[in-house]
Design an enzyme around this catalytic site. Sequence first.
Site, PDB file in Angstrom:
ATOM      1  N   GLU A  99      -1.863 -16.379  10.270  1.00  0.00           N
ATOM      2  CA  GLU A  99      -3.165 -16.311   9.615  1.00  0.00           C
ATOM      3  C   GLU A  99      -3.945 -17.610   9.654  1.00  0.00           C
ATOM      4  O   GLU A  99      -5.121 -17.647   9.303  1.00  0.00           O
ATOM      5  CB  GLU A  99      -2.983 -15.872   8.161  1.00  0.00           C
ATOM      6  CG  GLU A  99      -1.991 -16.726   7.380  1.00  0.00           C
ATOM      7  CD  GLU A  99      -1.698 -16.177   5.994  1.00  0.00           C
ATOM      8  OE1 GLU A  99      -2.517 -16.467   5.093  1.00  0.00           O
ATOM      9  OE2 GLU A  99      -0.687 -15.473   5.816  1.00  0.00           O
TER      10      GLU A  99
ATOM     11  N   ASP B 119       6.949  -9.789  -1.947  1.00  0.00           N
ATOM     12  CA  ASP B 119       7.327 -10.763  -0.919  1.00  0.00           C
ATOM     13  C   ASP B 119       7.353 -12.138  -1.558  1.00  0.00           C
ATOM     14  O   ASP B 119       6.484 -12.477  -2.353  1.00  0.00           O
ATOM     15  CB  ASP B 119       6.401 -10.705   0.302  1.00  0.00           C
ATOM     16  CG  ASP B 119       4.926 -10.865  -0.041  1.00  0.00           C
ATOM     17  OD1 ASP B 119       4.404 -11.986   0.060  1.00  0.00           O
ATOM     18  OD2 ASP B 119       4.292  -9.852  -0.388  1.00  0.00           O
TER      19      ASP B 119
END
Length: 430
Positions: free
Chosen positions: A136, A47
Site C-alpha cells: 500500500e 488482523d
Amino acid sequence: MKKILSNKSFLILVFSIIFSLCTTIMELYNTSYALSPESSLSYKGIDVSDWQGYIDYNRVKNAGIEVVYIKSSQGSNWKDPYFEINYQNAKANGLKVGFYHFLTAVNTRQAEQEATFFASVISGKQADCKLAMDYETFQGVDIETINQISQVFLETVQRLTGKQVIIYSDLYNASNIFGENLSSNYSLWLAYYGDIDRLENINSTWDNYIGVQYSDEGRINGISGRVDMDLFTQDIFIDNVEDIPFTDNPNQEEFSSSTIDYTVKKGDTLYRIALQYGTTINELVSINNIRNPNLIFPGEVLRIPTNSTVEGNETRATGKIIYTVKRGDTLSGIAQFYGVTVGQIVSLNNIQNANLIFPGEKLRITSNLMPNSSQNQTINNPTTQKIYIVRRGDTLSAIALMYGTTVQRLVQLNNIMNPNIIYPGQRLRI
C-alpha cells in the site's frame, strides 16, 4: 433519387438506438460496477501486529473471533517481534491463522527478495488461511511497475510455500492501481470502512472479495487498545494445511524484529535518523506510513526497527527483550541503544568477559532490573520518569550515553544553563 423516411419509421429507428444504448450501459454497469463477497461473510476475524502488544487469545476466542491474520514480516529483513508468540498462542486456542507481509519493494528484484524473506519467516508454520500481500506504500513507483512487483512477489511466495496467496488492498488501489492480471488470478481482501452494501455499486478491478476489513478501531476482550476488525468468507481458507516448507533466510545475520520509539528533534532528517540507527529511509517511511519523507516535525514519534524479539507473555514495556548480537556489536553500544547499563546486561546474562560477545548470541535485556544501590539511579522504565543523582566525576555526555539519550535532551528537560557545569548531588530528570 433520395429516399425519405416516414415519421413513423424515423421514430422507430430512434427508439431502437436508444434501447440499444441503454442495454449496453446496463450491461457495463452490471459487469464493471459491482463488488460483492465471494460467498457469505460467515467468519469473524481480526488482523494483528506488534502494535497490539501481548494478546490474550483465550479471551479473544471467547469474544467470538474465529480467524486471526498475523503480521509476520516487512521489507527484506524485518520480522514482527510478536509473530512467534502470536502464532503459538492463536493456534493453542484453536483460532484459524493466516499470515501477511508488508511489501516495500520498489523493483522486481526487491520483490523477489521480500517474498523469499516472507517464506523463510513462516517456514514450518501451519497456515489455515491464504497468505496475504499487503502492498500500500508505493514510494513514487509507477502503476505498471507496481503491478510487476506484485506479480513477482505473489508468484515467488506461492512457488516457495506451495500455498495460495491473496492481495490485501483498500478500495482506491483495488480500483485504480492493481490491474486485471492480478484480479483475475488472486482473490481480494478488501479494506473498506463504509457501508458494505454500497459496494454493490462500486467500480473495482475485482468483482468479488473474500474478506473485508471493516474497521481499524475495534475493541476486543484480550487486546489492549484498538485492533483491525474483519469478516471473511469460507474462501479465505486454504486447501492444503500441511506445514509450510522450509525456505532459507537470505538475511540470517541481519534481520531485525522489533522497534523503539524515537522523538524527532529540531533539525532532524530521516536520512540522519536512518544513519544513526543503522536502518534505511525506506524502512522508516514504510513502518511509519510517512507520506512525504522530506517532512517530519519536532515532537513527532517514529518507530525505529531493531534486532530483537519478544518472548513469554510480557510486553516490551515491562518484560524481557531478546537481542541477537550482530557483527560489529559491542555491549556498550547495545546498552546505549536500549537505555540500560553494560553492568545490567552482564549481570542478567552471566557474561564473564564484557569485551567478548559473538554474532548470533542471544542477550536478555530488561527494563526492570534494579541497578546496584551505589549507582544512585532509578530504573530505566519507559512508563515512568527517571531521576538520576549526579556523582563526582559525572558529565552530561556520560549520563546521556548511559541512558541512551542526548545532552541536548537533558539540557532541555532540566533547564540547564551551562551543559559543562553539573554538581554532585544534583537531581536530573532523564
